[in-house]
Enzyme design. Structure first.
Site, PDB file in Angstrom:
ATOM      1  N   PRO A  53       0.813  -1.225   0.000  1.00 52.50           N
ATOM      2  CG  PRO A  53      -0.318  -1.248   2.052  1.00 52.50           C
ATOM      3  CD  PRO A  53       0.603  -2.045   1.200  1.00 52.50           C
TER       4      PRO A  53
ATOM      5  CD  GLU B 271       1.594  -4.562  11.237  1.00 54.95           C
ATOM      6  OE1 GLU B 271       1.098  -3.443  11.307  1.00 54.95           O
ATOM      7  OE2 GLU B 271       0.920  -5.610  11.218  1.00 54.95           O
TER       8      GLU B 271
ATOM      9  NE  ARG C 145      -8.140  -5.616 -20.592  1.00 51.69           N
ATOM     10  CZ  ARG C 145      -8.179  -4.457 -21.258  1.00 51.69           C
ATOM     11  NH1 ARG C 145      -7.205  -3.590 -21.119  1.00 51.69           N
ATOM     12  NH2 ARG C 145      -9.191  -4.166 -22.046  1.00 51.69           N
TER      13      ARG C 145
ATOM     14  CG  ASP D 219      -8.975  -0.721 -22.797  1.00 55.65           C
ATOM     15  OD1 ASP D 219     -10.000  -1.218 -23.250  1.00 55.65           O
ATOM     16  OD2 ASP D 219      -7.927  -1.355 -22.539  1.00 55.65           O
TER      17      ASP D 219
HETATM   18  N1  ADE Z   1      -0.932  -5.120  -0.102  1.00 57.76           N
HETATM   19  C1  ADE Z   1      -1.838  -4.730   0.826  1.00 57.76           C
HETATM   20  N2  ADE Z   1      -2.576  -3.706   0.416  1.00 57.76           N
HETATM   21  C2  ADE Z   1      -2.145  -3.398  -0.847  1.00 57.76           C
HETATM   22  C3  ADE Z   1      -2.507  -2.419  -1.804  1.00 57.76           C
HETATM   23  N3  ADE Z   1      -3.465  -1.518  -1.583  1.00 57.76           N
HETATM   24  N4  ADE Z   1      -1.853  -2.409  -2.976  1.00 57.76           N
HETATM   25  C4  ADE Z   1      -0.854  -3.301  -3.207  1.00 57.76           C
HETATM   26  N5  ADE Z   1      -0.465  -4.236  -2.340  1.00 57.76           N
HETATM   27  C5  ADE Z   1      -1.097  -4.299  -1.168  1.00 57.76           C
END
Ligand code: ADE
Length: 240
Positions: free
Chosen positions: A89, A116, A154, A169
């Site tokens: 994230p 974590e 794709r 697209d």
């Molecule tokens: N792992 C956990 N959350 C994630 C996200 N939002 N994007 C990529 N990998 C992740």
């Protein structure tokens, strides 16, 4: 293209490769994949892949050894210098432009974690790209890797049946797509716009462009802001 996915939960991702367009693309030898359980590379006698964080704190951290060794192994098989992509994230926000960039590569390695955190040396010395699919936290990187891989495969040559469909697209053009309609022309009194039944291809193309601009303006002003719009397009949006 060859794709290696390093994961502790291969079953979370295998289904994605074995259905629909991705399955067909493998059968037609447009790409191949390998799911690698990096626990198999752990030199720990209990096959551990995580440990407590130095300095204390909650949660476990993925140790570097199994991840580095698994990446070394897939590189030595293919003898390439792949992009090594960490799913997290904290990564760069994913978009169509990145999908197009990655679709040009011959070999991609995805690292999916479940803890974590990743030991920072993985980020600093192994990874070439760190990708997030959005501002929310998943239980692990597998679902995110599946999203990214689907969007890349794709785009590979001859993977989509209709050659014209990928370049048009949403996002490839920088705009959202115009509305689509199919038969019947009148469904429960809900009618298809007359212009689409007119057979006038120039007028239809113009209608589609206007609708695409209007839709993007209504739903994604941020995409409009990034566009270098012609005066004509600005006028259309002003008139809306
Ligand atoms: N792992 C956990 N959350 C994630 C996200 N939002 N994007 C990529 N990998 C992740």
């Amino acid at each position: 293209m060859h794709i290696d996915v390093l994961t502790l939960f291969p079953e979370m991702i295998s289904g994605v490769f074995d259905a629909s367009i991705l399955k067909k693309a493998q059968q037609n030898e447009k790409f191949s994949y390998n799911l690698v359980n990096f626990r198999d590379y752990s030199t720990n006698k209990h096959m551990k892949v995580d440990d407590y964080p130095y300095g204390g704190g909650a949660g476990m951290v993925l140790t570097p050894q199994p991840v580095f060794d698994a990446v070394d192994a897939v590189i030595s098989v293919k003898q390439t210098k792949p992009r090594v992509i960490l799913m997290s994230p904290q990564g760069e926000p994913y978009n169509q432009q990145k999908a197009e960039e990655l679709s040009q590569e011959d070999h991609l390695v995805f690292i999916c974690g479940h803890y974590e955190g990743y030991d920072e040396r993985i980020r600093e010395h192994l990874v070439t790209d760190e990708i997030s699919i959005g501002d929310y936290v998943l239980t692990g990187g597998e679902l995110a890797a599946a999203v990214v891989i689907d969007s890349i495969v794709r785009l590979l040559p001859d993977v989509l049946g209709n050659k014209a469909s990928a370049p048009k697209d949403s996002f490839s053009t920088g705009l959202l797509e115009h509305p689509h309609y199919t038969r019947p022309a009148d469904f429960r009194g809900m009618k298809v716009p007359d212009i689409l039944l007119s057979g006038d291809h120039a007028k239809i193309a113009e209608w589609r462009r206007i609708e695409s601009l209007k839709r993007t303006c209504e739903r994604r002003q941020d995409l409009i802001d990034e566009q270098d719009l012609s005066d004509e397009a600005k006028q259309i949006l002003g008139k809306k």
